[in-house]
Structures are given as structure tokens and as C-alpha cells.
Enzyme design. Structure first.
Site, short mmCIF file in Angstrom:
data_model
loop_
_atom_site.label_atom_id
_atom_site.label_comp_id
_atom_site.label_asym_id
_atom_site.label_seq_id
_atom_site.Cartn_x
_atom_site.Cartn_y
_atom_site.Cartn_z
N ASP A 175 24.32 59.74 -61.02
CA ASP A 175 24.88 59.68 -59.67
C ASP A 175 25.96 58.60 -59.57
O ASP A 175 26.06 57.69 -60.41
CB ASP A 175 23.74 59.38 -58.68
CG ASP A 175 23.96 60.03 -57.33
OD1 ASP A 175 25.12 60.34 -57.00
OD2 ASP A 175 22.97 60.21 -56.60
N ASP A 231 25.03 67.22 -51.06
CA ASP A 231 23.79 66.72 -50.46
C ASP A 231 23.37 67.58 -49.28
O ASP A 231 22.29 67.40 -48.73
CB ASP A 231 23.97 65.27 -49.99
CG ASP A 231 23.76 64.29 -51.12
OD1 ASP A 231 23.25 64.70 -52.18
OD2 ASP A 231 24.11 63.10 -50.95
#
Ligand code: GLA
Length: 722
Positions: free
Chosen positions: A466, A536
Site C-alpha cells: 500500500d 477503496d
């Protein structure tokens, strides 16, 4: 794979396209890029570019392949090199030589396309400064994509400052043209945006965020005004790079267009001492005469066969469950094992432990950089959890955010100078974190070791990598003042070195890229990580748009897509498990919710979905993906997967309706590319349709129920009428 060079004409041919260049008064001109030509007898096209005003030099109107600076070219320059001694940046590139060779240039540590190829290399030089530009155009036997890259060398005696170094510059014909690009934001990535190009206008799309970004994707198209999903001329470029970029789409005052892509000069310059070279990243360029779908088919094939690592090209991806939306930071070993146990019952194949397993990370305000398991959550250690999960028959994956450091961390207390920063200025935090200065080798080494040592210690076969903030004060006090604007790019080079080392050392680990969802979704990342967390936003109706927009350049197998809870955590929208699943199965399918809390009905549906994906994933990730109906324009979104590009045997049509309409008409979809002489049977209903009827008359999607409903229709060819 033909590349012909004769009578001053250079003709690069793929199976469907031709790129023709020539030299005129030493200037390299791109005369044509489009549908494949028999030969390069098109020098007459130069007549289309007469001098238009006595005050313009030829540079102003000729279709330069590498426009530069200061001699009368006013379009976006490919390169600008300043002589440090005199301070001028006049750059005048003239043809010196060319060669054709098997293979492609080696760009490491930069990512680049792989596979059997042939390259036309053209060398241009500026006789005053000694700047040499080496332009490479590489073709492959199985795709129309041309990989282009440029290397800049200083053969002069004085140092130069590269202020601009683009990777591709593509003059296009005059005409009524539209720019198609994919802007977005966190949780709203890659929305399809089409706008008219007008004479005299320049559109700059860029990132200076230190990542290719949610805001703009480094993948852009120019389409003729009438082009649609299924017909018309479409040209595009995609940057094989994950950091800052500048893409310029422009139309000169005579209506000639140009598309270029490369480093963003706002955050880039490079000192080029005498005798040294700078390699600019690669870009993929493509022309299709078959509309956006035709373009995407070629691009998807290119990504799978030439960008993702060969070992992942055809390898099936596991169905995973990720605990992020199930638990956020609030978990312990018992909770994780409960979710994993239930997941296994549902047919899920891998458990992924997300953020919160290390340091003292109970919220997002600490511990990044301290990659040791948090004993208060995992008292028996990470190794124990991994072996418990793997002994259930599940694989284990782990989340890292290795490029970051929290000011509240052991790493920061020990090395406060290891983050990007500018002397004497505050260090701007985002999500309570700073970015490690990967331009420093010792920091890159730390990043590599932190991940490698965890992977060496236990049986981990997946890493979610990430990057949850963008750069500010993107400088490195470890570099001399005149090299400060090299920091962003040096960061990327060392990041790619880390990726390459991890790929080499852990060839069986599946790396998934992520940056606050899809904030670094580009060919550079895909070269090291064959899939990326798309967004997301896991709301299925929002995902339709995000996955649809992403699919213009990137194949379904590149997109992570999960079933999450209802109501959705990002939008609050309630949807059925079936709809959530049928949207997620169009990418790399997974779950991201507490499956131990599901109703029996939802568990049964989840089992049905995992069984379906196992049965059909090779078709979904390896077949031809075609968009049928756009969520940006219609209440019904539809797309199709087929086992072959033309006349397929097996086809899956997915249709999704946003809102129910009272007394509305039944919505239909029109399949694409089927064998019109064959019949296809709907496996579920047993109904048989001719391929032609499915394509031209359409297939009504009946029995949709309420808002947010979906249908997945599996069709199998039953007989050919030949
Ligand atoms: C990012 C990712 C999420 C999750 C969180 C954890 O936002 O996109 O999927 O991993 O970080 O902090």
C-alpha cells in the site's frame, strides 16, 4: 515483424498498424500513424504541411517526432536541455543514424515490456550541446501496441541540465477529435471523460503527487469524434511509470493534433554531466480502428503478455478474504481465526491480514516503519497465526505500507532524517504519516529488508503493498542542491529496485499494488505486481463505474474486486449479496467483510459465488473482455467475457441494473463477436439463441428485481451451421 528502412523512410508495422517516419532537412518527422499500409510511399503527405506564414520556421508546422525548444517549435517539447555554462536551453535535434535489431532496449531499474520483439532505433543529435536522443520503437508479433522509450546522452564536453524528457510524442492527423481520459479521486477512480479538442488548445493532465495518482491516470486516448465502443479510430498512450507524469493533448492552430507523455517537468530535472545518459521511462502507444473496445482488447493482451511477469500471465489468482472492512484495526488472533475458519467453509482460498498487525497500530496515527507483529493482538506471533491459517487449508497474505513512516514510530525516533523533507520547512503530514526518502540507498535497503525478513519467516504467498499518501516537500537533503529536483524520480528508481529484488527472491508471492485503493494503477506497477486494489470504494454500483473506466486500458485480471458488507461502508447503500458478488466476480474476486456474521442465506450465496468463480475464472481473467453498456450513460451496465476474441465457444454476459423503473421496458444487451452462424445455449434456462440474434437483435434481461439487481448469463456454443 517488419521494420523497413529505405529511401529515407522508416516503416514500423504491427499486424494491424503502420507508423511511418522520414527525415527532412535532418528533422525526424512522423508522417503517419494508423491502419496498416502496404508500403511507406507516402512522402507526398508532406504537401499537407506547407509553410503557413513567413514568420514561422518549419519547426512550427512540421510533424516532428521529437519536438525540442528554442528553434521555432511551440508544441509541448519532448526534451529541453539547458547548458549550465551559458544558461540557454535551445535544443535542436537532427537525425544522425538508425539501426534495427532483435529485442528491445534494457531499461532496468525502470519497468518495461517484455517478450519477443524487434526495435527501430533512431539517433538524433544537437551538434552544439552534444545532446544525443536515442528513440526506440519496439514491436511484438502478437499485439499492435508499440513500446517507445527515449534515452538522452550527453556527448558534449559541458554538463547539461535536462529540464524536460518526455517518453512519447505522437503527431496525429488533423480532424474532429476528442480527448478521452480518466480523472478521479479517492473512492472515485478513473471516470470516463470525453471532451472535444479545439484548435489552439492544450490540455495538460498531470501528477506531481509522487504517484501516478487517483486524480489523473497516465493513460489517455484521442478518438475521432464519431468513434464509439465498437468502431472508429482511437489512438492512445499509457506510461510505464508509477510516479509523476505529464500528458499533453494539443491541437495546433491548423487543427493538427499531438499526444505526448513523459516525466512532469514541474517536479523533475536531471543533471547530465558529460559522458552520462538519462533513460526516460517507457510508454505504450496504440492505434485501433475498432473503437474503444478494439483498443482495449489489444491493450489487455499487451498487459497480460508483455507487462505482467510471465509467471503470472496465466496463473489463476486465489479467492481471498481481507479483514480490513471486517475489523479495521480492532482484531485479535481469535477473531481472525474465526473469520478464516468460516471463509474456508465458503470456499475461499486465502486469508489476507490487512493494516494493524504491527507495532502498536490501533489506529492510523502510529507505527508505520515498525514491521514487527503487535504482541497484544497476536500474542503467539505472526508465524503462529500464519501456521494456524495455513493448516486450515488457506493461503496467507499480509498488508504492508513499506514506503511510509509514522512520526510516532521507533523508526522515526531512530532516523528522523529518513523521510522526504525540505530543509527548514515543516514536514506536512497526511494520514499522520510521512514518506520515507527512498532516493537514499540505505532507506531503500531498509524497506527491502523489512518486507523480506517477514516473508522469509513464514509461509506468506501474497503481499498487499500500500501507499496511503502523496508527496509533499518531495526533496532529499542527502542530495546536493542542484539535484533536488531529481528526488521524485530517484525515489521511483529505488522503489523499482526494491520491487525487482522482492520479485526475484519470492517468485511465488503474489504482490498486489494499492494506494488508498487505485491511486497508483499503471503499467509500471503492473510490471511488478500483476494486480492492483482497484478502489477503496466497494459499493457495487460505484464499482461498476470504476471497473468500467479502469477497463479501457487494464484487463479484469489486474483489478482487485471484493464483496463487502451491506450497507456499504463508503456509500451507506444496501445491496444484495448476489449483486455485490456478481460485480466483484468481474475482477480478481474476493471478500472483505466478517463472513462469520453472515445469515445462512448469504452464506449459501457466497458459496455459490466462490464455486462459480472457481469454475469460470480462467475465462474471466484470460478471455476477451468487452464493454456492452456504460454505467456513465445508462441505467443498465453490461459487459461480456469470451474464451476467444472471435467466434467464442463460451461466453459470460453480466448485466447490472441501477434503479428499478415502474412499468419500464425490458432492457436488452447486444453480445459482441459471437459466431453468427452458430447457436448458443443459455446454460441456466436451456434456451437456445443464434449468435447473430444475440448480437444484432439483442438479449432481453428479464426478471430484474428492484434497485441494484444483476444477472450473469452463461452461454455455450451448441452447434455451428457451417
Ligand atoms: C488503504 C487501502 C485499504 C486498507 C487501508 C488500511 O486505504 O486501500 O484497502 O488496506 O489502507 O489502512
Amino acid at each position: 515483424m517488419p521494420v523497413t528502412c529505405s529511401a529515407g523512410m522508416f516503416h514500423v508495422r504491427t499486424s494491424g498498424t503502420s507508423l511511418v517516419m522520414t527525415v527532412e532537412n535532418g528533422l525526424l518527422l512522423q508522417l503517419y500513424y494508423g491502419k496498416r499500409l502496404k508500403d511507406a510511399e507516402i512522402k507526398y503527405l508532406l504537401d499537407a504541411y506547407p509553410p503557413r506564414a513567413s514568420f514561422d520556421t518549419p519547426m512550427a508546422y512540421l510533424p516532428l517526432a521529437a519536438p525540442a525548444v528554442g528553434t521555432g517549435s511551440y508544441c509541448q517539447p519532448s526534451v529541453s536541455a539547458m547548458r549550465l555554462k551559458t544558461g540557454d536551453n535551445v535544443t535542436d535535434l537532427r537525425y544522425r543514424s538508425h539501426r534495427v535489431y532483435e529485442g528491445k532496449p534494457e531499461l532496468a531499474p525502470l519497468p518495461s515490456s517484455r517478450g519477443q520483439s524487434r526495435t527501430l532505433e533512431l539517433t538524433l543529435e544537437d551538434s552544439v550541446t552534444g545532446l544525443v536522443a536515442v528513440l526506440s520503437y519496439s514491436i511484438f508479433p502478437d499485439t499492435d501496441v508499440i513500446s517507445v522509450s527515449r534515452r538522452y546522452e550527453n556527448e558534449g564536453g559541458e554538463p547539461l541540465l535536462l529540464r524536460d524528457a518526455q517518453s512519447a510524442s505522437m503527431p496525429l492527423p488533423a480532424g474532429k477529435l476528442d480527448l478521452v481520459h480518466f480523472p478521479g479521486a479517492w473512492a472515485r477512480e478513473r471516470s470516463v471523460t470525453r471532451r472535444e479538442m479545439r484548435a489552439g488548445e492544450q490540455t495538460l493532465l498531470k501528477s506531481s503527487r509522487g504517484a501516478s495518482s487517483h486524480s489523473n491516470n497516465p493513460s489517455v486516448m484521442i478518438a475521432e469524434r464519431g468513434a464509439s465502443e465498437d468502431c472508429g479510430n482511437v489512438y492512445g498512450q499509457s506510461f510505464v511509470y508509477s510516479g509523476d507524469f505529464l500528458c499533453c493533448a494539443e491541437m495546433d492552430n491548423y487543427g493538427f493534433a499531438r499526444l505526448s507523455i513523459g516525466m512532469n517537468p514541474e517536479t523533475f530535472s536531471w543533471i547530465l554531466p558529460s559522458g552520462e545518459a538519462f533513460q526516460a521511462p517507457e510508454a505504450a502507444m496504440l492505434y485501433s480502428d475498432s473503437g474503444f473496445n478494439g483498443f482495449s482488447h489489444e491493450m489487455h493482451r499487451f498487459v497480460l503478455s508483455h507487462i505482467v511477469r510471465a509467471s503470472w500471465e496465466k496463473r489463476e489468482r486465489p479467492i481471498l478474504i481481507n479483514n480490513w472492512e471486517a475489523t479495521y484495526f480492532n482484531f485479535n488472533e481469535e477473531k481472525i481465526l474465526k473469520i478464516a475458519g468460516e471463509a474456508r467453509e465458503l470456499g475461499i482460498e486465502m486469508f489476507v491480514l490487512d493494516d494493524g498487525w504491527f507495532g502498536k497500530r490501533d489506529s492510523d496515527n502510529c507505527s508505520l516503519g515498525d514491521w514487527k507483529a503487535d504482541k497484544s493482538k497476536l500474542p503467539n506471533g505472526l508465524e503462529h497465526l500464519v501456521s494456524e491459517v495455513t493448516s486450515m487449508g488457506l493461503k496467507f497474505g499480509l498488508w504492508f505500507e513499506p514506503e511510509m513512516v509514522s512520526p510516532n514510530s521507533e523508526l522515526y525516533r531512530e532516523h528522523p532524517d529518513w523521510c522526504l523533507h525540505a530543509e527548514g520547512r515543516p514536514r506536512t503530514e497526511a494520514r499522520s504519516q510521512l514518506i520515507l526518502d527512498l532516493s537514499r540507498d540505505e532507506v531503500a535497503e531498509y524497506v527491502y529488508k523489512s518486507v523480506a525478513s517477514v516473508l522469509r519467516g513464514c509461509d506468506i504467498t501474497y503481499v498487499k503493498w500500500d501507499m496511503n499518501r502523496n508527496m509533499t516537500e518531495g526533496f532529499s537533503p542527502a542530495l546536493p542542491p542542484e539535484r533536488q529536483l531529481e528526488t521524485h524520480h530517484r525515489y521511483m528508481l529505488n522503489l523499482y529496485r526494491v520491487f525487482a529484488r522482492l520479485n526475484d527472491e519470492f517468485p511465488n508471492v503474489l504482490f498486489e499494488g494499492c494506494s488508498g485503493g487505485g491511486g497508483r494503477f499503471d503499467l509500471g506497477m503492473l510490471a511488478f505486481m500483476p494486480q492492483i486494489w482497484t478502489s477503496d470504494d466497494t459499493d457495487p454500483m460505484e464499482r461498476l463505474k470504476i471497473q468500467y473506466g479502469t477497463s479501457f486500458f487494464f484487463p479484469p485480471s489486474a483489478m482487485g474486486a471484493h464483496v463487502s458488507a451491506s450497507p456499504n461502508h463508503q456509500t451507506g447503500r444496501a445491496t444484495r449479496m448476489k449483486t455485490r458478488g456478481e460485480v466483484a466476480l468481474a475482477g480478481n474476486f474476493g471478500f472483505e467483510l466478517d463472513v462469520s456474521k453472515l445469515s445462512d442465506e448469504d452464506k449459501a450465496e457466497a458459496k455459490r459465488l466462490t464455486a462459480f468463480v472457481k469454475r469460470r475464472r480462467s475465462l474471466i481473467s484470460g478471455g476477451t473482455f468487452t464493454r456492452l453498456s456504460s454505467p456513465f450513460e445508462n441505467n443498465l451496465t453490461a459487459w461480456q467475457f469470451a474464451d476467444k476474441h472471435e467466434k467464442p465457444q463460451s461466453v459470460i454476459i453480466c448485466a447490472y441494473r441501477l434503479l428499478a423503473e415502474p412499468n419500464g421496458r425490458v432492457l436488452s444487451v447486444h453480445a459482441q463477436g459471437l459466431d453468427e452462424k452458430a447457436d448458443y445455449r443459455d446454460i441456466a434456462s436451456g434456451k437456445v439463441y443464434s449468435g447473430g440474434a444475440l448480437m444484432y437483435a439483442g438479449l432481453p434481461i428479464p426478471e430484474l428485481c428492484g434497485d441494484f439487481d444483476s444477472r450473469v448469463i452463461e452461454l455455450e456454443k451448441v452447434k455451428s451451421k457451417d
